[in-house]
Design an enzyme around this catalytic site. Structure first.
Site, PDB file in Angstrom:
ATOM      1  N   CYS A  98      -0.262   3.966   3.049  1.00  0.00           N
ATOM      2  CA  CYS A  98      -0.507   4.007   3.920  1.00  0.00           C
ATOM      3  C   CYS A  98       0.301   2.422   4.261  1.00  0.00           C
ATOM      4  O   CYS A  98       0.955   2.067   4.557  1.00  0.00           O
ATOM      5  CB  CYS A  98      -1.749   4.180   4.651  1.00  0.00           C
ATOM      6  SG  CYS A  98      -3.417   3.827   3.904  1.00  0.00           S
ATOM      7  N   SER A  99      -1.275   1.784   5.327  1.00  0.00           N
ATOM      8  CA  SER A  99      -0.991   0.713   5.569  1.00  0.00           C
ATOM      9  C   SER A  99      -2.248  -0.786   4.499  1.00  0.00           C
ATOM     10  O   SER A  99      -2.579  -1.491   6.172  1.00  0.00           O
ATOM     11  CB  SER A  99      -1.128   0.182   6.443  1.00  0.00           C
ATOM     12  OG  SER A  99      -1.665   0.927   7.286  1.00  0.00           O
ATOM     13  N   CYS A 100      -2.963  -0.317   3.761  1.00  0.00           N
ATOM     14  CA  CYS A 100      -4.223  -1.303   3.577  1.00  0.00           C
ATOM     15  C   CYS A 100      -3.798  -2.759   3.085  1.00  0.00           C
ATOM     16  O   CYS A 100      -2.467  -2.808   2.532  1.00  0.00           O
ATOM     17  CB  CYS A 100      -4.996  -0.705   2.622  1.00  0.00           C
ATOM     18  SG  CYS A 100      -5.471   1.550   3.354  1.00  0.00           S
ATOM     19  N   CYS A 149       1.510  -0.943  -0.077  1.00  0.00           N
ATOM     20  CA  CYS A 149      -0.023   0.171   0.398  1.00  0.00           C
ATOM     21  C   CYS A 149       1.209   1.540   0.246  1.00  0.00           C
ATOM     22  O   CYS A 149       1.449   1.758   0.951  1.00  0.00           O
ATOM     23  CB  CYS A 149      -1.004   0.295   0.824  1.00  0.00           C
ATOM     24  SG  CYS A 149      -2.015   1.016   1.573  1.00  0.00           S
TER      25      CYS A 149
HETATM   26 FE   LIG Z   1      -3.197   2.100   2.584  1.00  0.00          FE
END
Ligand SMILES: [Fe+2]
Length: 198
Positions: free
Chosen positions: A109-111, A106
Site C-alpha cells: 500500500c503506502s506505509c 511499500c
Molecule cells: Fe503500506
C-alpha cells in the site's frame, strides 16, 4: 438506457460520498470534521520531511548519535523530540555508502515513517512504483533521475505496518564542516526515500 434507469444507477462522486459520511458522523456526535481538520494540519505542518532532514544532519555531525540511530531509530529520533505512532514499532535507518543505495517502498500500500519523512508522495503509492522498484530497481531509479554506476548495489526495503524505514543519505563531501541547521537544509524527501542522492 432510458434516463430513469441511468438515474437509478448513478453513483455520487467520491467527494460527495466522503462529505455524506462526514456529515452523518458529525450528526451522531462523532466529530468527523474536527478530526479531518486536525489530521490535515498535522500532515501539512508536523509530519514533514524536515524532521528526517534534522535527523540526518545530526547523524552527519555526531557519530555517537549516528550509532544510536542505526541501532534503534525510534529511540534515537525521540532524542530530537520526534515521535512515531505506537504501531510504528521499529524505525530502521538504512545507511547509504558509495557502493550501496537503499530504497524504500511499500509493495502492499503506502506505509512510510510519515511522522519522520513526511506523508508519501503520490508516485510512492502507485502500483507502478510499488511493483517495478522491486523487479527493476535500477531502471526505475534511472527514470527518476538517479543513474547509478553499475558497481553500486541497490537494496530495496519493503515497509510493513510495524517496521518503517528511513534512508540515511551520504553527506556530500563539500558540506563537511557545515553547521547542523545548514546541513538539514540540503536533505530532500526523495533522498530519505532513497530515490535520489545528494
Ligand atoms: Fe503500506
Amino acid at each position: 438506457m432510458p434516463d430513469h434507469d441511468r438515474a437509478v444507477h448513478a453513483t455520487a462522486s467520491m467527494e460527495q460520498r466522503v462529505d455524506a459520511i462526514q456529515a452523518a458522523l458529525d450528526e451522531r456526535g462523532m466529530k468527523a470534521t474536527e478530526a479531518v481538520e486536525e489530521l490535515s494540519q498535522l500532515a501539512q505542518e508536523t509530519w514533514v520531511p524536515q524532521n528526517g532532514a534534522r535527523v540526518v544532519a545530526k547523524a552527519w555531525v555526531d557519530p555517537a548519535f549516528r550509532g544510536r540511530l542505526l541501532a534503534n531509530g525510534r529511540a534515537a529520533v525521540e532524542e530530537l523530540g520526534l515521535t512515531m505512532p505506537k504501531h510504528h514499532r521499529h524505525l530502521v535507518v538504512l545507511e547509504n555508502t558509495p557502493r550501496v543505495q537503499n530504497v524504500i517502498c511499500c509493495t502492499l500500500c503506502s506505509c512510510t515513517a510519515f511522522t519522520i519523512i513526511g506523508l508519501p508522495p503520490d508516485w510512492y503509492k502507485d502500483l507502478e512504483y510499488r511493483s517495478r522498484v522491486v523487479r527493476e530497481s535500477r531502471t526505475v531509479l534511472k527514470e527518476m533521475g538517479l543513474d547509478l554506476p553499475s558497481d553500486v548495489e541497490i537494496r530495496v526495503w519493503d515497509t510493513t505496518a510495524d517496521t518503517r524505514y528511513m534512508v540515511l543519505p551520504e553527506q556530500p563531501p563539500e558540506t563537511v564542516g557545515w553547521a547542523e541547521e545548514r546541513l538539514a537544509g540540503i536533505v530532500t524527501r526523495d533522498s530519505l526515500i532513497g530515490v535520489a542522492r545528494l
